[in-house]
Design a protein around this motif. Structure first.
Motif, mmCIF file in Angstrom:
data_model
loop_
_atom_site.group_PDB
_atom_site.id
_atom_site.type_symbol
_atom_site.label_atom_id
_atom_site.label_comp_id
_atom_site.label_asym_id
_atom_site.label_seq_id
_atom_site.Cartn_x
_atom_site.Cartn_y
_atom_site.Cartn_z
ATOM 1 N N UNK A 22 0.827 -1.207 0.000
ATOM 2 C CA UNK A 22 0.000 0.000 0.000
ATOM 3 C C UNK A 22 0.864 1.260 0.000
ATOM 4 N N UNK A 23 1.803 1.358 0.930
ATOM 5 C CA UNK A 23 2.593 2.582 1.060
ATOM 6 C C UNK A 23 3.553 2.791 -0.111
ATOM 7 N N UNK A 24 4.038 1.708 -0.697
ATOM 8 C CA UNK A 24 4.976 1.826 -1.825
ATOM 9 C C UNK A 24 4.252 1.871 -3.172
ATOM 10 N N UNK A 25 3.388 0.899 -3.433
ATOM 11 C CA UNK A 25 2.774 0.793 -4.756
ATOM 12 C C UNK A 25 1.581 1.713 -4.948
ATOM 13 N N UNK A 26 0.799 1.926 -3.904
ATOM 14 C CA UNK A 26 -0.383 2.783 -4.026
ATOM 15 C C UNK A 26 -0.009 4.240 -3.776
ATOM 16 N N UNK A 27 0.623 4.525 -2.619
ATOM 17 C CA UNK A 27 0.981 5.915 -2.306
ATOM 18 C C UNK A 27 2.273 6.366 -2.979
ATOM 19 N N UNK A 28 3.114 5.428 -3.392
ATOM 20 C CA UNK A 28 4.347 5.781 -4.091
ATOM 21 C C UNK A 28 5.479 6.253 -3.194
ATOM 22 N N UNK A 29 5.456 5.879 -1.917
ATOM 23 C CA UNK A 29 6.527 6.281 -1.003
ATOM 24 C C UNK A 29 7.727 5.359 -1.166
ATOM 25 N N UNK A 87 -5.942 7.103 -8.918
ATOM 26 C CA UNK A 87 -5.024 6.015 -8.537
ATOM 27 C C UNK A 87 -5.624 5.155 -7.431
ATOM 28 N N UNK A 88 -6.218 5.786 -6.430
ATOM 29 C CA UNK A 88 -6.834 5.040 -5.328
ATOM 30 C C UNK A 88 -7.996 4.189 -5.827
ATOM 31 N N UNK A 89 -8.825 4.760 -6.683
ATOM 32 C CA UNK A 89 -9.958 4.007 -7.221
ATOM 33 C C UNK A 89 -9.478 2.831 -8.069
ATOM 34 N N UNK A 90 -8.428 3.038 -8.856
ATOM 35 C CA UNK A 90 -7.876 1.959 -9.688
ATOM 36 C C UNK A 90 -7.338 0.817 -8.832
ATOM 37 N N UNK A 91 -6.899 1.125 -7.612
ATOM 38 C CA UNK A 91 -6.372 0.101 -6.699
ATOM 39 C C UNK A 91 -7.452 -0.427 -5.748
ATOM 40 N N UNK A 92 -8.713 -0.030 -5.986
ATOM 41 C CA UNK A 92 -9.850 -0.448 -5.148
ATOM 42 C C UNK A 92 -9.695 -0.043 -3.687
ATOM 43 N N UNK A 93 -9.085 1.112 -3.468
ATOM 44 C CA UNK A 93 -8.934 1.627 -2.106
ATOM 45 C C UNK A 93 -10.199 2.386 -1.715
ATOM 46 N N UNK A 94 -10.590 2.274 -0.460
ATOM 47 C CA UNK A 94 -11.748 3.052 -0.023
ATOM 48 C C UNK A 94 -11.385 4.534 -0.022
ATOM 49 N N UNK A 95 -12.352 5.389 -0.316
ATOM 50 C CA UNK A 95 -12.069 6.815 -0.200
ATOM 51 C C UNK A 95 -13.329 7.583 0.123
ATOM 52 N N UNK A 96 -13.110 8.725 0.726
ATOM 53 C CA UNK A 96 -14.188 9.633 1.094
ATOM 54 C C UNK A 96 -13.695 11.041 0.848
ATOM 55 N N UNK A 97 -14.463 11.813 0.121
ATOM 56 C CA UNK A 97 -14.098 13.205 -0.117
ATOM 57 C C UNK A 97 -14.285 13.987 1.182
ATOM 58 N N UNK A 98 -13.532 15.049 1.336
ATOM 59 C CA UNK A 98 -13.635 15.878 2.534
ATOM 60 C C UNK A 98 -15.037 16.468 2.635
ATOM 61 N N UNK A 99 -15.626 16.375 3.810
ATOM 62 C CA UNK A 99 -16.964 16.921 4.046
ATOM 63 C C UNK A 99 -16.952 18.444 4.112
ATOM 64 N N UNK A 100 -15.758 19.032 4.259
ATOM 65 C CA UNK A 100 -15.670 20.492 4.389
ATOM 66 C C UNK A 100 -15.783 21.206 3.053
#
Length: 120
Positions: A22-29, A87-100
């Motif tokens: 996750x941290x390397x392939x998805x986030x690219x760290x 990128x997150x959607x392509x990796x099937x990662x959950x996400x939520x847009x900021x409510x603010x």
């Protein structure tokens, strides 16, 4: 006391290999060297480190499942929020847009640690 800099954050993970993906392939760290005798992985972003430490009994989860930003989280700045979202959607990662309404989104690593990505 005069705090001059934030050095690192430590996140508990249950499966190091899954978390490293996750941290390397998805986030690219990029992983950095560490000289410790317990399982984990270190990453560095602009002088700030993220320490993943294995804790098989880690109990992740959201205190506020409706608004992920109101949970413990780590925040990163990204050049393009839209590219990060794709990128997150392509990796099937959950996400939520900021409510603010600001240009930010939240995702979770495999152990439920919340990550904020914001376009500043």
């Amino acid at each position: 006391m005069n705090i001059t800099r934030c050095l690192h954050v430590a996140l508990l993970v249950s499966d190091l290999e899954r978390s490293q993906h996750f941290y390397e392939s998805v986030l690219g760290l990029e992983k950095i060297d560490r000289d410790l005798r317990f399982p984990g992985a270190w990453y560095e972003v602009a002088g700030f480190q993220i320490h993943l430490m294995v804790a098989s009994n880690s109990q992740g989860g959201l205190d506020n499942p409706e608004k992920w930003g109101r949970n413990r989280h780590i925040a990163f700045s990204v050049a393009s929020l839209e590219a990060a979202k794709e990128r997150l959607l392509a990796q099937n990662c959950p996400l939520q847009m900021s409510a603010s309404g600001r240009a930010a989104l939240f995702t979770q690593d495999p152990d439920g640690n919340v990550i904020e990505l914001g376009e500043l």
